[in-house]
Design a protein around this motif. Structure first.
Motif, PDB file in Angstrom:
ATOM      1  N   ALA A 149     -14.383 -11.394  14.171  1.00  0.00           N
ATOM      2  CA  ALA A 149     -13.716 -10.075  13.207  1.00  0.00           C
ATOM      3  C   ALA A 149     -14.353 -10.029  11.880  1.00  0.00           C
ATOM      4  N   GLY A 150     -14.425  -8.899  11.377  1.00  0.00           N
ATOM      5  CA  GLY A 150     -14.915  -8.277  10.190  1.00  0.00           C
ATOM      6  C   GLY A 150     -16.508  -8.258  10.107  1.00  0.00           C
ATOM      7  N   LYS A 151     -17.202  -8.627  11.301  1.00  0.00           N
ATOM      8  CA  LYS A 151     -18.534  -8.277  11.398  1.00  0.00           C
ATOM      9  C   LYS A 151     -18.615  -7.017  11.347  1.00  0.00           C
ATOM     10  N   LEU A 152     -19.909  -6.474  10.615  1.00  0.00           N
ATOM     11  CA  LEU A 152     -20.386  -5.056  10.711  1.00  0.00           C
ATOM     12  C   LEU A 152     -21.267  -4.822  12.052  1.00  0.00           C
ATOM     13  N   THR A 210     -13.557  -2.141   3.884  1.00  0.00           N
ATOM     14  CA  THR A 210     -13.479  -3.066   4.820  1.00  0.00           C
ATOM     15  C   THR A 210     -13.331  -4.564   4.266  1.00  0.00           C
ATOM     16  N   ASP A 211     -12.724  -5.285   4.868  1.00  0.00           N
ATOM     17  CA  ASP A 211     -12.711  -6.954   4.358  1.00  0.00           C
ATOM     18  C   ASP A 211     -13.513  -8.022   5.447  1.00  0.00           C
ATOM     19  N   GLU A 212     -13.412  -9.121   5.059  1.00  0.00           N
ATOM     20  CA  GLU A 212     -14.273 -10.115   6.058  1.00  0.00           C
ATOM     21  C   GLU A 212     -13.421 -10.347   7.507  1.00  0.00           C
ATOM     22  N   ASN A 213     -12.144  -9.781   7.541  1.00  0.00           N
ATOM     23  CA  ASN A 213     -11.210 -10.213   8.480  1.00  0.00           C
ATOM     24  C   ASN A 213     -10.824  -9.127   9.620  1.00  0.00           C
ATOM     25  N   GLY A 214     -11.552  -7.990   9.476  1.00  0.00           N
ATOM     26  CA  GLY A 214     -11.370  -7.038  10.541  1.00  0.00           C
ATOM     27  C   GLY A 214     -10.328  -6.055   9.884  1.00  0.00           C
ATOM     28  N   GLY A 215      -9.884  -6.094   8.782  1.00  0.00           N
ATOM     29  CA  GLY A 215      -9.165  -5.171   7.870  1.00  0.00           C
ATOM     30  C   GLY A 215      -9.860  -4.138   7.523  1.00  0.00           C
ATOM     31  N   ARG A 264     -16.722  -3.112   0.850  1.00  0.00           N
ATOM     32  CA  ARG A 264     -16.383  -4.455   0.916  1.00  0.00           C
ATOM     33  C   ARG A 264     -15.091  -4.504  -0.011  1.00  0.00           C
ATOM     34  N   ASN A 265     -13.915  -4.197   0.557  1.00  0.00           N
ATOM     35  CA  ASN A 265     -12.653  -4.300  -0.467  1.00  0.00           C
ATOM     36  C   ASN A 265     -12.898  -3.779  -1.687  1.00  0.00           C
ATOM     37  N   VAL A 266     -13.270  -2.576  -1.893  1.00  0.00           N
ATOM     38  CA  VAL A 266     -13.368  -1.805  -3.088  1.00  0.00           C
ATOM     39  C   VAL A 266     -11.926  -1.385  -3.690  1.00  0.00           C
ATOM     40  N   THR A 267     -11.054  -0.681  -2.755  1.00  0.00           N
ATOM     41  CA  THR A 267     -10.125  -0.201  -3.314  1.00  0.00           C
ATOM     42  C   THR A 267      -8.800  -0.829  -3.140  1.00  0.00           C
ATOM     43  N   GLY A 268      -8.702  -2.073  -2.383  1.00  0.00           N
ATOM     44  CA  GLY A 268      -7.618  -2.932  -2.553  1.00  0.00           C
ATOM     45  C   GLY A 268      -6.385  -2.362  -1.316  1.00  0.00           C
ATOM     46  N   ASP A 269      -6.816  -1.292  -1.053  1.00  0.00           N
ATOM     47  CA  ASP A 269      -5.996  -0.355  -0.245  1.00  0.00           C
ATOM     48  C   ASP A 269      -5.391  -1.157   1.167  1.00  0.00           C
TER      49      ASP A 269
END
Length: 613
Positions: free
Chosen positions: A380-383, A428-433, A469-474
């Protein structure tokens, strides 16, 4: 971990947005009349209107518009039977809306005056001149004003009407009441609410389609004055084979949609005999045409397990199904989940069972697609990039392609690159979010090389996809911690946290003690498990708007999914979810909690707690 996405409702909105949707929008009166065929041509709105042109508008704005076609005889010596307006003039005369002159002429090229126009429109509304109080033209102008015909009309008595005056007059005609008390426009099939014509309904009623382009050239009964592709102004030169299109002859407009989904056909509902929906790549789509329904039915040529391409219309519905286009479907995104198992008849057209990987990918369009492929399960989280063709589905790891620079203040580009129309951006994040965002969310933000994980360019050198990579915090889950109970004893750490998420109270027991207290916080997950809890920063707010808040002389932007909690005023510790519009700085003490956690485009107020004063 909280996973967010923007739904495909954008497709349903494309038509309305590209048309300057709604009767409330600037210029929409003109567009409404164009949609009805009352106003035609591209003359300037400041140009004067002749009696012939007014007769044509009046007839087009009546139940007799079709009767004007085919007329070849004129009642007037200066209006031959082959005159372009002869049919409309004859209808206007026969219905008693307009009259000629005593010398046997109609004077079609003479400019029409305000009082002449009002007299004709009042007759169309069913008002007899003998019922009006006073003499012509004062009586006509007074009545026209009282029924609303003159709303927005700047012309005065004796003035020659312009096209802009006629736009207002005829729009007012549609919303005015007849002498019988009914709204005039309803007889023409218009929906009129609160004095406004439902423009979107007019467009839908006058729009033909959907059609599928069998080549790069469209078959049209008009030469369009405007072409939109996926909601952006375009041209016929941009049309590609298999585009779905619609047109409105009255508006001279063509709308083209290039929305396709390629993947494995895994389900039909409610049955294969008479399907109304299809599942492809794990997503269900409604069937929008009888052609698509037949293609996917038991009498058609497609079966579960086939790799297909769906051609989607303006509302995201399936217009046609074709064999998966070779080298056509390429997706970019982040892995949400991936597992290996045995194939089934619904996931492959092969009659031989084999090991198969089922991978869910949140793609840059904000939709989670399911792909069936060979190889190993992915973390999960892989591009990844996914290619789906008749040869099969291939999922490959996506190499990093970093980019840094400032996003322009108007959100049109990043650094030296422009954003393409319809650019797809996924945070995105590193966990599939993940969360789908739009350029306006990044306007004015400086992105570092670590912020951009990957991007692609179209043929014009514009950014058409970008993974962040988790730029917005959303992506984070934001909660309000209402209680922290530390039951730790010596070496045994035991802490109970009670928090509120989207208005629901939840409890968490942890063997770790996090540096947080009562107030706003972010839950941080790693591989599906809670890793930490981080405190948000509080601020006392003085006033609110729909987009921002003021506190201590500083403006704070509000998160689009902000949680507004109303604290129990009876002295209890209860918190209740409410709407932003229900609280204000006059009646409530407002405490905002914003993220100061290092997100490049963060700093948004995520939670507001309102306590009655």
């Amino acid at each position: 971990m909280k996973t967010k996405r923007i739904t495909s409702a954008a497709l349903a909105l494309c038509l309305a947005l590209s048309l300057c949707v709604g009767a409330q929008a600037a210029g929409s009166r003109q567009e409404a009349l164009q949609a009805l065929g009352i106003l035609s041509g591209d003359d300037s709105l400041s140009s004067t209107v002749t009696r012939a042109q007014f007769a044509q508008m009046l007839t087009a704005a009546s139940p007799y518009k079709d009767a004007a076609e085919g007329y070849g005889v004129s009642l007037f010596k200066d209006l031959k039977g082959d005159h372009w307006a002869s049919g409309s003039v004859r209808v206007a005369i026969e219905q008693g809306w307009m009259t000629g002159y005593v010398d046997g002429t109609f004077r079609p090229d003479q400019a029409i005056t305000l009082e002449e126009g009002c007299a004709a429109l009042l007759k169309a509304l069913g008002y007899d001149p003998s019922d009006l109080k006073g003499a012509y033209p004062a009586a006509q102008l007074s009545k026209a004003s009282s029924v609303g015909l003159l709303d927005g009309v700047s012309a005065e008595q004796g003035a020659k009407l312009t096209r802009q005056d006629c736009v207002n007059l005829f729009y007012n005609l549609l919303t005015a009441k007849t002498s019988a008390g009914t709204v005039y426009g309803t007889a023409l099939g218009c929906t009129v609410t609160n004095g406004q014509v439902d423009y979107s309904a007019l467009v839908s009623a006058g729009t033909k389609g959907p059609y599928v382009a069998d080549s790069a050239a469209l078959s049209l009964p008009l030469t369009p004055t405007a072409v939109y592709c996926n909601g952006a102004l375009s041209s016929l030169a941009s049309v590609q084979q298999y585009d779905v299109y619609y047109y409105s002859a009255n508006m001279g407009t063509v709308w083209v949609y290039r929305s396709r989904v390629t993947g494995t056909l895994t389900g039909l509902s409610p049955s294969a005999a008479a399907p109304t929906a299809v599942t492809v790549a794990g997503v269900s789509y409604q069937l929008g045409t009888s052609e698509a329904a037949y293609q996917l039915s038991s009498q058609g040529s497609f079966r579960e397990g086939d790799l297909v391409t769906l051609l989607l219309g303006m509302n995201g519905e399936v217009v046609r199904v074709i064999d998966a286009l070779e080298n056509e479907a390429v997706y970019y995104g982040t892995v949400v989940s991936s597992a290996k198992g045995a194939s089934t008849s619904s996931t492959t057209s092969s009659s031989t069972a084999s090991a198969q990987v089922t991978t869910q990918v949140a793609c840059t369009d904000g939709v989670v697609h399911t792909f069936y492929h060979s190889g190993s399960a992915l973390s999960a989280g892989k591009l990844v990039t996914v290619s789906a063709t008749q040869s099969g589905t291939t999922v490959r790891s996506l190499s990093a392609k970093k980019l840094e620079g400032a996003v322009s203040k108007d959100g049109t580009g990043l650094g030296n690159y422009r954003f393409a129309d319809g650019v797809q951006i996924l945070d995105t994040d590193e966990n599939g979010g993940y969360v789908r965002i739009y350029p306006s969310r990044l306007a004015g933000v400086r992105l570092s090389g670590e912020d951009v994980r990957c991007y692609t360019l179209n043929a014009d050198g514009e950014i058409d996809r970008m993974l962040l990579r988790n730029v917005t915090g959303d992506i984070q889950s934001y909660v309000y911690i209402s209680r922290v109970e530390d039951n730790s004893m010596e070496m045994n750490v035991s802490v109970d946290y009670t928090y509120i998420l989207d208005g629901q109270a939840q409890s968490l027991h942890s063997s770790a003690k996090y540096p947080v207290s009562t107030g706003g916080a972010a839950l941080v997950y790693e591989k599906g498990s809670l890793k930490s809890i981080r405190q948000l920063t509080s601020v006392s707010l003085d006033s609110l708007s729909s987009l921002s808040a003021m506190g201590g002389g500083r403006e704070y932007k509000l998160a689009e999914d902000i949680q507004v909690l109303l604290r129990d005023s009876t002295g209890g510790q209860g918190y209740y979810l409410t709407e932003l519009s229900q609280v204000n700085g006059e009646d409530f003490k407002l405490t905002g909690w914003y993220d100061s956690l290092g997100f490049s485009a963060g700093g948004r107020v995520r939670i507001i707690v309102a306590s009655p004063k």
